[in-house]
Design an enzyme around this catalytic site. Structure first.
Site, PDB file in Angstrom:
ATOM      1  CG  ASP A  65      -2.274   0.717   1.074  1.00 18.58           C
ATOM      2  OD1 ASP A  65      -2.179   1.990   0.200  1.00 18.58           O
ATOM      3  OD2 ASP A  65      -3.411   0.444   1.497  1.00 18.58           O
ATOM      4  CB  SER A  95      -6.542   3.009  -0.095  1.00 23.11           C
ATOM      5  OG  SER A  95      -5.375   2.641   0.051  1.00 23.11           O
ATOM      6  NE  ARG A 143      -4.629   9.795   6.722  1.00 22.05           N
ATOM      7  CZ  ARG A 143      -3.975   9.262   6.772  1.00 22.05           C
ATOM      8  NH1 ARG A 143      -2.863   9.902   7.713  1.00 22.05           N
ATOM      9  NH2 ARG A 143      -3.355   8.289   7.140  1.00 22.05           N
ATOM     10  CG  ASP A 144      -7.197  12.162   1.373  1.00 19.18           C
ATOM     11  OD1 ASP A 144      -6.667  11.335   1.636  1.00 19.18           O
ATOM     12  OD2 ASP A 144      -8.246  12.650   1.703  1.00 19.18           O
ATOM     13  NE  ARG A 161      -8.054  12.227   6.751  1.00 16.33           N
ATOM     14  CZ  ARG A 161      -7.387  11.828   5.318  1.00 16.33           C
ATOM     15  NH1 ARG A 161      -7.656  13.056   4.503  1.00 16.33           N
ATOM     16  NH2 ARG A 161      -8.553  10.195   5.247  1.00 16.33           N
ATOM     17  NE  ARG A 202      -8.166   3.227   7.776  1.00 13.79           N
ATOM     18  CZ  ARG A 202      -8.246   3.374   6.711  1.00 13.79           C
ATOM     19  NH1 ARG A 202      -8.213   4.298   5.458  1.00 13.79           N
ATOM     20  NH2 ARG A 202      -6.442   3.734   6.389  1.00 13.79           N
ATOM     21  NE  ARG A 245     -11.380   5.742   1.857  1.00 16.13           N
ATOM     22  CZ  ARG A 245     -10.640   5.619   1.251  1.00 16.13           C
ATOM     23  NH1 ARG A 245      -9.759   6.232   0.238  1.00 16.13           N
ATOM     24  NH2 ARG A 245      -9.273   4.935   2.060  1.00 16.13           N
ATOM     25  N   GLY A 246     -16.201   5.300   1.973  1.00 14.91           N
ATOM     26  CA  GLY A 246     -17.241   4.304   3.300  1.00 14.91           C
ATOM     27  C   GLY A 246     -16.387   4.411   4.339  1.00 14.91           C
ATOM     28  CG  ASP A 247     -11.966   3.877   4.411  1.00 13.55           C
ATOM     29  OD1 ASP A 247     -12.532   5.250   3.957  1.00 13.55           O
ATOM     30  OD2 ASP A 247     -11.272   3.894   4.426  1.00 13.55           O
ATOM     31  NE  ARG A 248      -9.401   7.522   7.239  1.00  8.20           N
ATOM     32  CZ  ARG A 248      -8.543   6.582   8.169  1.00  8.20           C
ATOM     33  NH1 ARG A 248      -8.909   6.948   9.375  1.00  8.20           N
ATOM     34  NH2 ARG A 248      -6.884   6.594   8.178  1.00  8.20           N
ATOM     35  CE  LYS A 275      -3.916   1.789   4.161  1.00 11.06           C
ATOM     36  NZ  LYS A 275      -4.424   2.366   2.558  1.00 11.06           N
ATOM     37  CG  ASP A 300      -1.733   4.738   2.253  1.00 13.45           C
ATOM     38  OD1 ASP A 300      -1.621   5.871   1.804  1.00 13.45           O
ATOM     39  OD2 ASP A 300      -3.327   4.721   2.886  1.00 13.45           O
ATOM     40  CG  HIS A 330      -1.670   9.705   4.587  1.00 14.33           C
ATOM     41  ND1 HIS A 330      -1.748  10.251   3.605  1.00 14.33           N
ATOM     42  CD2 HIS A 330      -1.761   7.866   4.401  1.00 14.33           C
ATOM     43  CE1 HIS A 330      -2.243   9.468   2.609  1.00 14.33           C
ATOM     44  NE2 HIS A 330      -2.994   8.215   2.931  1.00 14.33           N
ATOM     45  CG  ASP A 348      -3.476   0.467  -2.522  1.00 16.64           C
ATOM     46  OD1 ASP A 348      -2.491   1.235  -2.382  1.00 16.64           O
ATOM     47  OD2 ASP A 348      -4.274   1.016  -1.161  1.00 16.64           O
ATOM     48  CG  HIS A 349      -2.996   4.658  -3.509  1.00 12.73           C
ATOM     49  ND1 HIS A 349      -1.901   5.050  -2.208  1.00 12.73           N
ATOM     50  CD2 HIS A 349      -3.700   3.746  -2.380  1.00 12.73           C
ATOM     51  CE1 HIS A 349      -2.248   4.789  -1.046  1.00 12.73           C
ATOM     52  NE2 HIS A 349      -3.049   4.384  -1.005  1.00 12.73           N
ATOM     53  CG  HIS A 409      -2.884   8.656  -1.498  1.00 15.08           C
ATOM     54  ND1 HIS A 409      -4.277   7.864  -1.897  1.00 15.08           N
ATOM     55  CD2 HIS A 409      -2.542   8.257  -0.226  1.00 15.08           C
ATOM     56  CE1 HIS A 409      -5.051   6.962  -0.729  1.00 15.08           C
ATOM     57  NE2 HIS A 409      -3.398   7.723   0.291  1.00 15.08           N
TER      58      HIS A 409
END
Length: 550
Positions: A23, A74, A166-167, A203, A210, A282-285, A357, A423, A427, A464-465, A495
């Site tokens: 990752d 991810s 972060r992003d 954040r 998550r 996005r779902g995970d967080r 992950k 990853d 970050h 994945d990135h 990323h």
């Protein structure tokens, strides 16, 4: 039942096929910024020179995002890897729903939320990440909804703004704050509405936990957003500048929580009768804070009285669980994943990672579904709850040991794993820790290679990135390091837009694998590659295999 056909040219290896997702470990453009390259990676170096090796696209349209200027992430990365095809993802779907007006149409969830506010003479709340990172959210979506709310007569709106870093660049918060305050000033200028920021925080400090890793983050977010409990300020800008002065060097993602007040009173607690939109797509967080709003009983923390609100997510975050009950835009319907095909073929599969992950190797890999297929085993190794830069090896050793044991045990024909180090440590912006993180992954890859050599298995290794491959700000035209006034590089925590490796290691040579001619190959091609190496013919509509066999 969807089925795979056996490949007559090659019926599969004696040992398992192992898919290794490193990752956040891409291929950098500038060695001075590429801390994958700077780390000591003898195993990856050997694979680059001796195994089948190619570069794969892992961002933009190659993973279903709107534009090639959009970083991969991810979530969409594991979707693409797991289903072997490209689906339009959250940001693209929401953009179309807003542009067409479909999201705001009569009978929509949006219409229901607005009607509820009018009927209750209450407040419309928005919770989410205030940036244009386009990974979890986009500030453009928020501004569109606020404009529409004013147009439809909503008098009072409150924004609970999570700070990114972060992003997007790690200390860019004030750029978004100044833009958003200007936007709100324009909306409020005619005196017909009262729209303002009510609370917020970094954040990685509040709200956006998550995989049940740290519910204290959600507890802090609940206290901040819902109860309006915490340190108070007159504005978001004042909060950010004050925290930075008190904690020199702090990154935006780690900033403490804050509450906005006027005349000594918090401007925006969430109370009975309000409507609430989580505008992260996005779902995970998003699942944990959603559970806090929707669950009748919550054991993870004492939330006190749950306000009677109408709650909705930007998208549905878990299709199997039906969470949340209301959502503004329908997510992509991802079907016929590799896991389902392999399960129907009787292939025993192991999916493994640590908590950070684990959901990516299970839920996202299987097309945003939380249910496992009949032949799957899922194994989660609990992550440490500490800053990742303090433990950059994370659980790489434990993941490796479990995978080697599974390879040697012979029970599984297909094993998929994720090393989160590149990853999660990437970050943090701490390049010394990033090197150690990458080196831990390289050691794990080497041990997996050794086990596969003994069992005549095959490894497919990719990412994945990118992230750890691009740790410094680079000039967009020249690619050179961007330096500050003191001559130091500017750290980058987001990323990257770089390609990632596509590696096939077949120590026995029984597959007679060779690279196929696949134009514009991306990580979606990995599914067909694994299926081919397992001795099956990939589905016709899958992105083509990177290798030919037999």
């Amino acid at each position: 039942m969807i089925e795979l056909k056996k490949n007559v040219a090659f019926t599969g290896p004696q040992g398992p096929v192992v898919l290794v997702i490193m990752d956040g470990m891409g291929i950098g453009k500038n060695p001075a910024s590429d801390f994958v390259k700077q780390a000591n990676t003898p195993n990856l170096d050997w694979l680059h020179e001796n195994a089948l090796y190619t570069k794969l696209r892992a961002h933009g349209v190659a993973v279903g995002l709107p534009d090639d200027g959009d970083m991969g992430n991810s979530e969409v990365g594991h979707n693409a890897i797991g289903c072997g095809r490209i689906f339009e993802q959250g940001a693209a779907l929401i953009g179309k729903a807003i542009a067409s007006g479909a999201m705001y149409a009569d009978g929509s969830v949006w219409h229901e939320l607005i009607t509820h506010v009018h009927d209750q003479a209450s407040t419309l709340h928005f919770i989410g990440l205030l940036s244009d990172g386009n990974v979890h959210s986009n500030i453009n979506h928020l501004e569109s909804m606020l404009r529409k709310a004013k147009e439809q007569g909503v008098k009072r709106a409150r924004i609970h703004a999570l700070i990114d870093g972060r992003d997007v660049p790690p200390t860019s918060a004030l750029e978004y704050v100044e833009r958003f305050e200007t936007f709100l000033d324009a909306l409020n200028a005619d005196g017909t509405v009262d729209y303002c920021v009510a609370s917020g925080g970094g954040r990685m400090n509040i709200t956006m936990d998550r995989y049940d890793a740290n519910w204290d983050m959600v507890k802090r977010g609940w206290a901040t957003h819902v109860k309006a409990e915490g340190r108070t300020f007159a504005s978001m800008q004042e909060a950010v500048t004050t925290f930075r002065a008190e904690m020199p060097g702090i990154l935006d993602q780690d900033l403490p929580a804050f509450v906005i007040e006027r005349d000594g009173v918090a401007v925006g607690p969430i109370v009975d009768g309000d409507s609430v939109i989580l505008f992260n797509f996005r779902g995970d967080r998003a699942l944990e804070i959603t559970k806090a709003f929707e669950a009748d009983e919550l054991k993870e923390f004492d939330r006190g009285g749950k306000p009677d609100v109408m709650y909705a997510g930007m998208m549905q975050y878990d299709g199997d669980l039906g969470v949340p009950a209301r959502y503004l835009v329908t997510p992509p319907a991802i079907d016929r994943t590799m896991s389902e095909y392999l399960s129907n073929a009787g292939v025993k599969q192991l999916a493994i990672s640590e908590t950070q992950k684990y959901g990516h190797m299970t839920y996202f890999f299987n097309g945003n579904n939380s249910g496992k297929f009949a032949t799957e085993t899922w194994q989660e190794i609990p992550s440490d709850v500490c800053p990742f830069e303090d433990a950059p090896r994370m659980k790489a050793d434990e993941i490796t040991a479990a995978v080697v044991k599974a390879i040697e045990g012979g029970e599984y024909q297909f094993i998929r794993l994720n090393f989160p180090n590149g990853d999660m440590v990437g970050h943090t912006g701490r390049v010394d820790a990033v090197k150690l993180a990458v080196e831990a992954v390289d050691e794990g890859v080497g041990k997996i290679m050794a086990a596969l050599k003994q069992t005549n298995g095959i490894m497919v290794c990719s990412a994945d990135h990118g992230n750890a491959d691009d740790m410094c700000e680079l000039d967009k035209k020249t690619g050179a390091l961007v330096l500050d006034e003191q001559g130091n590089y500017k750290p980058k925590t987001a990323h990257s837009l770089n390609p990632v490796p596509g590696i096939v290691y077949d120590p026995s040579g029984l597959a007679n694998a060779r690279l196929a001619d696949v134009p514009n190959a991306g990580i979606a091609n990995l599914a067909a590659t694994c299926i081919t190496l397992l001795g099956f013919e990939p589905p016709e509509d899958y992105a083509a295999s990177l290798v030919a066999v037999g």
